[in-house]
Design an enzyme around this catalytic site. Structure first.
Site, mmCIF file in Angstrom:
data_model
loop_
_atom_site.group_PDB
_atom_site.id
_atom_site.type_symbol
_atom_site.label_atom_id
_atom_site.label_comp_id
_atom_site.label_asym_id
_atom_site.label_seq_id
_atom_site.Cartn_x
_atom_site.Cartn_y
_atom_site.Cartn_z
ATOM 1 N N SER A 84 50.345 10.040 -39.277
ATOM 2 C CA SER A 84 49.198 9.188 -38.954
ATOM 3 C C SER A 84 47.868 9.825 -39.330
ATOM 4 O O SER A 84 46.862 9.121 -39.466
ATOM 5 C CB SER A 84 49.207 8.835 -37.465
ATOM 6 O OG SER A 84 49.251 9.996 -36.659
ATOM 7 N N ASP B 27 42.490 10.668 -27.065
ATOM 8 C CA ASP B 27 43.053 11.051 -28.362
ATOM 9 C C ASP B 27 42.144 12.113 -28.964
ATOM 10 O O ASP B 27 41.036 11.820 -29.430
ATOM 11 C CB ASP B 27 43.137 9.839 -29.290
ATOM 12 C CG ASP B 27 43.735 10.176 -30.658
ATOM 13 O OD1 ASP B 27 43.977 11.371 -30.922
ATOM 14 O OD2 ASP B 27 43.941 9.249 -31.464
ATOM 15 N N HIS C 245 43.450 12.508 -33.728
ATOM 16 C CA HIS C 245 42.978 11.684 -34.838
ATOM 17 C C HIS C 245 41.455 11.708 -34.875
ATOM 18 O O HIS C 245 40.813 12.322 -34.031
ATOM 19 C CB HIS C 245 43.517 10.259 -34.681
ATOM 20 C CG HIS C 245 45.007 10.189 -34.681
ATOM 21 N ND1 HIS C 245 45.751 10.195 -33.521
ATOM 22 C CD2 HIS C 245 45.893 10.135 -35.705
ATOM 23 C CE1 HIS C 245 47.045 10.142 -33.820
ATOM 24 N NE2 HIS C 245 47.154 10.112 -35.142
#
Length: 432
Positions: free
Chosen positions: A157, A407, A410
């Protein structure tokens, strides 16, 4: 019952912080071992130049915060090209080239401004190599240079995060047309018709064959089955089609997994109760990376293959599923104490060892294999993650003290990851 693993590691993994002194010693030893494998920093040369033969001279210099996390520099006479990966983040008042409103290709989890992130200071920095200037990304120049070419990103990702940034930048010059996606939209392909340019993201988080039993939220119903001696055909079957490849690995190897070799279970990573040998993620990562990179070096690949080193997370006071947060709003600056973790030391060591072996073979076979060593560059950006703003208005119902998922792995878009494309343009487009 299988534990839910969302890019986390477990009590038996290496995740405690260590002192900078210990980290420096470890990476210096890595550098020495890579030198013995004839590793050369000529992997940093621009498109069109093949890696040069390693110099036979030797010298030494005191380590710096940059040098402990980057590839050892090629020794010998001064070079015209500088090391793009040693530098610092400097103020950039102009900010990003696009916004979350001008680009419609940003996934919701990385659309930090739309989700309500109140600060914008993280948008106003750019990467400055120590010994040279790095031009900002030029979409028209990039597309013209890659006319009739095919660029592919292979990985997890984070690779998808990167390609969204690239799509946002390129859309300023030409709107991409999506021409393929798999059933769950993880692997995709776009075309830029007026330039006959193709851009792909190939979902292959392990680079080797894997059976994964997760939903889209990362909840597992069974341990991952990882085949460490079988490459993932999703990317190997397409490799000869590509002109440029940016491949990476890392975070998925921290998940619970059972390891297979020669059609036999040989051990696992974090599988209590399975009565299997606990081999750890390092065992699997080393096996997979060596297999993948040595395959590329022996494949006769006629394009340019970039291997990007892993990017560290910035969870503080916990991990992904244990309340970790990333509240910082500025990059780390020279002299700051960096939050180094054992797991990042181990990953970088494995990556450099595997790349060193493959680079030595690639020099013999003529394959253009290069390193994109972005670990230090992005270690300095604890401010660029979505944090709680991976979700829309995360504090709307419970207030600022509400417990929400963060998060810290990312990257917000726009955000620091856009600078990867400044580097990419420098690496694949020739300067006049």
């Amino acid at each position: 019952m299988v534990k839910k693993m969302e890019l986390e590691w477990n009590p038996f993994s290496l995740h405690q912080r260590v002192s900078c002194a210990k980290f420096i010693l470890c990476i210096l030893l890595i550098g020495l071992s890579v030198r013995l494998l004839l590793f050369s920093s000529s992997v940093l040369c621009p498109f069109g130049e093949r890696p040069a033969k390693p110099s036979s001279s030797s010298s030494s210099s005191p380590p710096t915060n940059a040098s402990i996390l980057t590839a050892p520099a090629e020794e010998g006479p001064p070079k015209e090209k500088c090391d793009l990966f040693i530098g610092e983040w400097v103020p950039h008042p102009a900010g990003p080239a696009y916004t979350n409103e001008s680009c419609g290709m940003i996934e919701d989890h990385q659309n930090c401004l739309k989700n309500g992130r109140p600060d914008t200071g993280y948008l106003h920095w750019k990467w400055k190599p120590r010994d040279c200037d790095l031009p900002l990304f030029d979409a028209k120049k990039f597309l013209e240079s890659l006319r009739n070419k095919w660029l592919a990103f292979i990985g997890d990702s984070i690779s998808r995060n990167h390609i969204q940034s690239l799509l946002c930048l390129l859309s300023k010059a030409e709107e991409p047309v999506i021409v393929y996606h798999d059933e769950v939209w993880r692997s995709r392909r776009w075309r830029f018709p007026s330039h006959n340019f193709t851009l792909s993201v190939v979902w292959s988080p392990f680079l080797v064959k894997a059976e994964v039993f997760e939903d889209m939220n990362g909840a597992s119903s069974k341990e991952i089955q990882l085949y460490l001696d079988v490459l993932h055909e999703e990317w190997t079957s397409q490799l000869r089609n590509f002109d440029f490849v940016v491949a990476s690995g890392g975070q998925w190897f921290l998940k619970t997994a059972v390891f297979w070799e020669n059609n036999t279970v040989v051990g696992c990573h974090y599988c209590p109760g399975k009565r299997l040998a606990e081999l750890g993620f390092e065992y699997a990562y080393r096996k997979a990376l060596r297999l993948a990179l040595l395959h590329v070096a022996s494949s006769g690949f006629e394009g340019t293959f970039f291997f990007r080193t892993s990017t560290p997370d910035h969870f503080e006071n916990g991990l992904w599923s244990t309340g970790g947060t990333c509240p910082r709003t500025r990059p780390f600056q020279p002299g700051d104490e960096l939050p180094l973790k054992d797991v990042e030391t181990a990953m970088k060591r494995i990556e450099m060892e595997a790349f060193g072996l493959a680079a030595a073979r690639a020099r013999r076979t003529g394959v253009d294999l290069r390193l994109v060593d972005s670990t230090y560059m992005f270690l300095l950006r604890p401010d660029g993650h979505p944090g709680p703003y991976r979700a829309f208005q995360p504090f709307a119902s419970g207030g600022e003290n509400a417990t929400v998922q963060n998060d810290c792995l990312h990257w917000c878009l726009p955000g620091p990851i856009d600078s990867w494309n400044d580097l990419l343009m420098e690496l694949v487009t020739p300067r006049k």
